[in-house]
Design a protein around this motif. Structure first.
Motif, PDB file in Angstrom:
ATOM      1  N   ASN A  27       3.506  -0.886 -11.923  1.00  0.00           N
ATOM      2  CA  ASN A  27       2.540  -1.721 -12.165  1.00  0.00           C
ATOM      3  C   ASN A  27       1.320  -1.711 -11.012  1.00  0.00           C
ATOM      4  O   ASN A  27       2.012  -3.237 -11.040  1.00  0.00           O
ATOM      5  CB  ASN A  27       2.373  -2.640 -13.455  1.00  0.00           C
ATOM      6  CG  ASN A  27       1.602  -3.176 -13.889  1.00  0.00           C
ATOM      7  OD1 ASN A  27      -0.222  -2.255 -14.213  1.00  0.00           O
ATOM      8  ND2 ASN A  27       1.583  -4.322 -14.906  1.00  0.00           N
ATOM      9  N   ASP A  28       1.277  -0.681 -10.454  1.00  0.00           N
ATOM     10  CA  ASP A  28       0.814  -1.624  -9.612  1.00  0.00           C
ATOM     11  C   ASP A  28      -0.504  -1.842  -8.787  1.00  0.00           C
ATOM     12  O   ASP A  28      -1.218  -2.111  -9.855  1.00  0.00           O
ATOM     13  CB  ASP A  28       1.017  -0.375  -7.809  1.00  0.00           C
ATOM     14  CG  ASP A  28       1.633   0.737  -8.010  1.00  0.00           C
ATOM     15  OD1 ASP A  28       2.379   0.718  -7.687  1.00  0.00           O
ATOM     16  OD2 ASP A  28       1.431   1.777  -7.462  1.00  0.00           O
ATOM     17  N   VAL A  29      -0.523  -3.416  -7.902  1.00  0.00           N
ATOM     18  CA  VAL A  29      -1.940  -4.156  -7.395  1.00  0.00           C
ATOM     19  C   VAL A  29      -2.720  -3.150  -7.054  1.00  0.00           C
ATOM     20  O   VAL A  29      -2.782  -1.903  -7.125  1.00  0.00           O
ATOM     21  CB  VAL A  29      -1.233  -5.047  -6.914  1.00  0.00           C
ATOM     22  CG1 VAL A  29      -0.603  -6.100  -7.074  1.00  0.00           C
ATOM     23  CG2 VAL A  29      -1.231  -4.383  -5.116  1.00  0.00           C
ATOM     24  N   ALA A  30      -4.206  -3.208  -7.059  1.00  0.00           N
ATOM     25  CA  ALA A  30      -5.350  -2.187  -7.421  1.00  0.00           C
ATOM     26  C   ALA A  30      -5.094  -1.633  -5.519  1.00  0.00           C
ATOM     27  O   ALA A  30      -5.874  -0.802  -5.577  1.00  0.00           O
ATOM     28  CB  ALA A  30      -6.819  -3.228  -6.961  1.00  0.00           C
ATOM     29  N   SER A  31      -4.549  -2.912  -4.633  1.00  0.00           N
ATOM     30  CA  SER A  31      -4.974  -1.978  -3.301  1.00  0.00           C
ATOM     31  C   SER A  31      -3.629  -0.777  -3.689  1.00  0.00           C
ATOM     32  O   SER A  31      -3.789  -0.055  -2.063  1.00  0.00           O
ATOM     33  CB  SER A  31      -4.740  -3.182  -2.196  1.00  0.00           C
ATOM     34  OG  SER A  31      -3.114  -3.793  -2.484  1.00  0.00           O
ATOM     35  N   GLN A  32      -2.761  -1.468  -3.814  1.00  0.00           N
ATOM     36  CA  GLN A  32      -2.116  -0.337  -4.102  1.00  0.00           C
ATOM     37  C   GLN A  32      -2.343   1.547  -4.384  1.00  0.00           C
ATOM     38  O   GLN A  32      -2.293   2.343  -4.087  1.00  0.00           O
ATOM     39  CB  GLN A  32      -0.060  -0.169  -4.790  1.00  0.00           C
ATOM     40  CG  GLN A  32       0.913  -1.520  -4.224  1.00  0.00           C
ATOM     41  CD  GLN A  32       1.757  -1.339  -4.342  1.00  0.00           C
ATOM     42  OE1 GLN A  32       2.059  -2.201  -5.427  1.00  0.00           O
ATOM     43  NE2 GLN A  32       3.029  -0.963  -4.453  1.00  0.00           N
ATOM     44  N   VAL A  33      -2.861   0.993  -5.650  1.00  0.00           N
ATOM     45  CA  VAL A  33      -3.490   2.622  -6.303  1.00  0.00           C
ATOM     46  C   VAL A  33      -4.863   3.020  -5.537  1.00  0.00           C
ATOM     47  O   VAL A  33      -4.476   4.316  -5.016  1.00  0.00           O
ATOM     48  CB  VAL A  33      -4.554   1.218  -8.039  1.00  0.00           C
ATOM     49  CG1 VAL A  33      -4.788   3.156  -8.488  1.00  0.00           C
ATOM     50  CG2 VAL A  33      -3.289   0.754  -8.382  1.00  0.00           C
ATOM     51  N   ALA A  34      -5.153   1.529  -4.474  1.00  0.00           N
ATOM     52  CA  ALA A  34      -6.630   2.336  -3.859  1.00  0.00           C
ATOM     53  C   ALA A  34      -5.451   3.287  -2.692  1.00  0.00           C
ATOM     54  O   ALA A  34      -6.238   4.450  -2.426  1.00  0.00           O
ATOM     55  CB  ALA A  34      -6.892   1.915  -2.738  1.00  0.00           C
ATOM     56  N   ARG A  35      -4.965   2.618  -2.753  1.00  0.00           N
ATOM     57  CA  ARG A  35      -3.587   3.662  -0.692  1.00  0.00           C
ATOM     58  C   ARG A  35      -2.979   4.811  -1.685  1.00  0.00           C
ATOM     59  O   ARG A  35      -2.978   5.753  -0.964  1.00  0.00           O
ATOM     60  CB  ARG A  35      -2.793   2.452  -0.329  1.00  0.00           C
ATOM     61  CG  ARG A  35      -1.926   2.937   0.555  1.00  0.00           C
ATOM     62  CD  ARG A  35      -1.103   1.929   1.483  1.00  0.00           C
ATOM     63  NE  ARG A  35      -2.158   1.284   1.838  1.00  0.00           N
ATOM     64  CZ  ARG A  35      -1.289  -0.017   1.070  1.00  0.00           C
ATOM     65  NH1 ARG A  35      -1.000  -0.674   0.202  1.00  0.00           N
ATOM     66  NH2 ARG A  35      -2.061  -1.425   1.660  1.00  0.00           N
ATOM     67  N   HIS A  36      -2.750   4.695  -3.095  1.00  0.00           N
ATOM     68  CA  HIS A  36      -1.767   5.626  -3.519  1.00  0.00           C
ATOM     69  C   HIS A  36      -2.701   7.079  -3.913  1.00  0.00           C
ATOM     70  O   HIS A  36      -2.145   8.073  -4.317  1.00  0.00           O
ATOM     71  CB  HIS A  36      -0.855   5.400  -3.981  1.00  0.00           C
ATOM     72  CG  HIS A  36       0.502   4.471  -3.149  1.00  0.00           C
ATOM     73  ND1 HIS A  36       1.322   5.073  -2.531  1.00  0.00           N
ATOM     74  CD2 HIS A  36       0.665   3.601  -3.067  1.00  0.00           C
ATOM     75  CE1 HIS A  36       1.505   4.190  -1.733  1.00  0.00           C
ATOM     76  NE2 HIS A  36       1.616   3.216  -2.046  1.00  0.00           N
ATOM     77  N   ARG A  37      -3.777   5.964  -4.618  1.00  0.00           N
ATOM     78  CA  ARG A  37      -4.810   7.465  -5.649  1.00  0.00           C
ATOM     79  C   ARG A  37      -4.148   7.952  -6.773  1.00  0.00           C
ATOM     80  O   ARG A  37      -3.678   9.228  -7.476  1.00  0.00           O
ATOM     81  CB  ARG A  37      -5.610   8.471  -4.920  1.00  0.00           C
ATOM     82  CG  ARG A  37      -5.797   7.860  -3.319  1.00  0.00           C
ATOM     83  CD  ARG A  37      -6.957   8.901  -3.270  1.00  0.00           C
ATOM     84  NE  ARG A  37      -8.617   9.053  -3.648  1.00  0.00           N
ATOM     85  CZ  ARG A  37      -9.410  10.168  -3.222  1.00  0.00           C
ATOM     86  NH1 ARG A  37      -9.192   9.816  -2.200  1.00  0.00           N
ATOM     87  NH2 ARG A  37      -9.987  10.223  -4.181  1.00  0.00           N
ATOM     88  N   SER A  38      -3.000   7.266  -7.098  1.00  0.00           N
ATOM     89  CA  SER A  38      -2.086   7.868  -8.649  1.00  0.00           C
ATOM     90  C   SER A  38      -1.024   6.232  -9.422  1.00  0.00           C
ATOM     91  O   SER A  38      -1.351   5.534  -9.445  1.00  0.00           O
ATOM     92  CB  SER A  38      -0.432   7.990  -7.787  1.00  0.00           C
ATOM     93  OG  SER A  38       0.321   8.434  -8.508  1.00  0.00           O
ATOM     94  N   GLY A  39      -1.210   7.078 -10.627  1.00  0.00           N
ATOM     95  CA  GLY A  39      -0.916   6.266 -11.301  1.00  0.00           C
ATOM     96  C   GLY A  39      -1.755   6.779 -12.795  1.00  0.00           C
ATOM     97  O   GLY A  39      -2.525   7.734 -13.234  1.00  0.00           O
TER      98      GLY A  39
END
Lengths: 401, 267
Positions: B149-161
């Motif tokens: 359950n990534d935080v937004a900055s991780q989602v922005a970085r990895h583009r995955s989920g």
């Protein structure tokens, strides 16, 4: 020198009898070898010695990146078993996902696109106190099925991983891996010996999904070093596993109060938490990395129980023998709240016919029903999340705290 | 403390849907946590604007309290009877938590700032919520359950989920453009045209715009009719956000859904 690559060519084992392809595949899955001879295996350069079932198929080689040693073992099957003895400890759960992906990538380059992969078996357990994970896959390529087996374990701060890219031979492969792990020694490396260690298996819907090892070591000036490594492989769907690997190291007083601690967590091999907890003027300071961001915070609270303190407190509770009696324990549980003391309530429910005790533990919204022995050790437990039921069973224990 | 239980709780909290687990792309997006679901024989869901449901739940009274804006009928020991529309309209004004950067919705972190800049370049300085929803759907290129359950900055970085990553990044981008937002967890009932209806655990975003809250779902797009049953929203977006919501997650969890009736809206 070779890297961690496949050494063999692949083909699907579909015979030519009158039986249907699914029947033939089921037959092949059930195939085993006869008895194999146990032989010693030693690498002075890599500093390990063990025993294998079968015989060496190729000379022992150091991996190109120096991370470990490659051993190929002939067990009398068309394709040999490959094992890698690593110089460090792997994240067991993440390693199985990574190496599964690697194997399928190599399959694809040799056989064409893999049409489907399916987890057929996950096993979590211990071999003589060494935490162990196993994953088996069924894959489809070119309209036929294949079978892939992986096993990984950690022995004294190093890991060993084996794979067999051959349909069937499940028990043979398991026996070989057990022989290797049970006999694995590092002759020139002094081994730290814990005064207490235990391993528990975690089950979801009666299926193994995790393994957790706890070990307590004597440290300087009468303090105690406590280590706990937790590994979970949760089925997300039939084709996907989620890996969680957590290592906690705590320094504790002999009485069980926390001195300082480190918590490191990865999800699917990616570091998600690397936190340190130290005393500060006003209580405690926590700092490091959380969810790929720098994290620093302070919180009050003078005394925090260590893992050792938890066990001692529960032992006192059950040895008092008062059904209905309860205690509160303050612990540092970064998953619940990295910058606070988390308070749990431990309640003695009563003595069981088998001499153990029923003890309920409440941590926030969690209610965990446990069975505790008279030394305060949790030998079994169960918790529910809505319809989802998880259980824990102690599968190895040595020493006392 | 039973660390194994805390750990599985954390793993559950971060994946929402770890278990009975199946997901399907069915042409529309990510579905999680498949629930037992049945439709009475004489009921047709096609074209329905409202469904009459029996929801079996761990805590039906709690669940009823989360379904604001709908006609909650009878609450029994193990179930709740309710008529739902596509989405409940909740008349609650946004607060500071819905506007501010937090540990979870960290639109002040560089990876999200960069994505917001890209969104402004592509969509203009004041993008609509629909445009932002589409942007996030396209931005997350790896639609997979491989992330926690990534935080937004991780989602922005990895583009995955999966759905949670879509919901969190969309909430962050909305706030970065001045639109209050929140992340909501619950259940969706999908009515795929061919393979029959199904109910799944899910997460989505609500965005406050034009004086009211709007549903915005970047993970589940397409023509398939979908009904949403919210169970809880993140009220604690701090570093312990996963387990902080486990109680709501458990109390609001639905174990089984029966559809006992359906009707079309009067034109």
């Amino acid at each position: 020198m070779r890297g961690i690559v496949l050494l063999v060519t692949f083909g699907l084992l579909v015979g030519c009898s009158a039986r249907t392809a699914p029947q033939r595949f089921a037959d092949q899955l059930a195939v085993e070898t006869g008895d194999l001879v146990s032989r010693p295996l030693e690498s002075v350069e890599a500093d390990f010695a063990t025993r294998i079932l079968g015989k060496l198929a190729l000379p022992i080689e150091i991996l190109e990146d120096g991370s470990g040693t490659s051993v190929v073992i002939d067990i009398g099957t068309p394709r040999s078993v490959e094992c890698f003895f690593f110089a460090d400890e792997l994240d067991l759960a993440a390693a199985l996902i990574d190496y599964s992906k690697l194997a399928f990538e190599e399959f694809s380059s040799q056989l064409g696109a893999i049409e489907k992969t399916q987890v057929s078996e996950v096993e979590a357990g211990a071999i003589d106190g060494a935490p162990m994970f196993s994953v088996e896959w069924i894959y489809t390529v070119g309209g036929g099925n294949g079978h892939l087996k992986h096993r990984v374990a950690s022995v004294a701060d190093r890991s060993v991983y084996c794979r067999h890219l051959e349909t069937g031979y499940r028990k043979t492969f398991a026996r070989l891996f057990e022989e290797i792990v049970r006999n694995l020694r590092y002759p020139s490396t002094p081994r730290r010996k814990p005064f207490y260690e235990s391993v528990v298996r975690v089950l979801f819907s009666k299926r193994p999904v995790g393994v957790e090892r706890t070990a307590f070591y004597e440290h300087d000036e009468g303090d105690v070093r406590l280590e706990r490594s937790s590994h979970l492989l949760l089925p997300v769907d039939g084709q996907t596993l989620m890996a969680s690997d957590i290592v906690d190291v705590q320094f504790s007083t002999r009485e069980g109060m926390l001195i300082n601690a480190v918590h490191v967590q990865s999800e699917n091999g990616g570091l998600t938490a690397n936190l340190a907890l130290d005393p500060s003027d006003n209580g405690w300071k926590v700092y490091g990395m959380l969810q790929e961001k720098e994290f620093a915070s302070e919180f009050t609270g003078s005394r925090i129980h260590s893992m050792l303190g938890d066990g001692k407190a529960v032992r006192q509770l059950v040895q008092k023998g008062e059904a209905g009696a309860s205690i509160e324990l303050g612990s540092w549980l970064p998953e619940v709240s990295p910058a606070a003391v988390t308070t749990g309530v431990v309640k003695m429910k009563g003595k069981r016919d088998d001499g153990h005790y029923n003890v309920d533990v409440s941590v926030g919204p969690l209610l965990v029903r446990t069975i505790v022995d008279d030394q305060g050790e949790t030998v079994a437990g169960q918790t529910k999340f809505g319809q989802l039921e998880f259980e824990m069973v102690q599968i190895f224990q040595r020493g006392r705290f | 403390m039973p660390s194994w239980a805390v750990r599985v709780a954390a793993a559950l909290a971060i994946t929402v849907a770890t278990a009975t687990l199946a997901w399907s792309t069915e042409g529309v997006g990510l579905y999680l946590h498949v629930l037992p679901f049945s439709v009475q024989a004489d009921v047709s869901l096609h074209g329905a604007s409202h469904l009459r449901l029996v929801l079996y739940a761990q805590d039906p009274t709690y669940l009823a309290s989360t379904i604001l804006g709908w006609d909650v009928g009878i609450v029994r020991e193990d179930r709740l009877e309710v008529e739902i529309g596509r989405y409940p309209m909740r008349d609650v004004a946004p607060s500071q938590i819905h506007r501010a950067a937090s540990f979870l919705v960290d639109f002040d972190e560089e990876p999200v700032v960069t994505v917001a800049r890209q969104a402004a370049k592509d969509l203009g300085a004041r993008p609509s919520r629909e445009a932002l929803t589409g942007f996030v759907a396209d931005y997350i290129t790896d639609k997979s359950l491989g992330r926690g359950n990534d935080v937004a900055s991780q989602v922005a970085r990895h583009r995955s989920g999966d759905c949670t990553e879509h919901a969190v990044l969309l909430a962050a981008l909305a706030r970065s453009f001045g639109l209050p937002s929140k992340v909501v967890h619950g259940t969706v009932i999908g009515v795929p045209s061919q393979s029959g209806a199904g109910a799944y655990g899910h997460a989505w975003t609500e965005i406050f715009d034009d004086g009211r809250w709007h549903l915005a779902d970047a993970a589940l797009r397409g023509p398939t009719p979908v009904f949403y049953i919210p169970s809880f929203e993140y009220v604690d977006e701090g570093p312990g956000y996963g387990i902080a919501h486990l109680e709501r997650m458990i109390r609001g969890s639905i174990s089984k859904i029966e559809v006992t009736g359906a009707r079309r809206a009067v034109p």
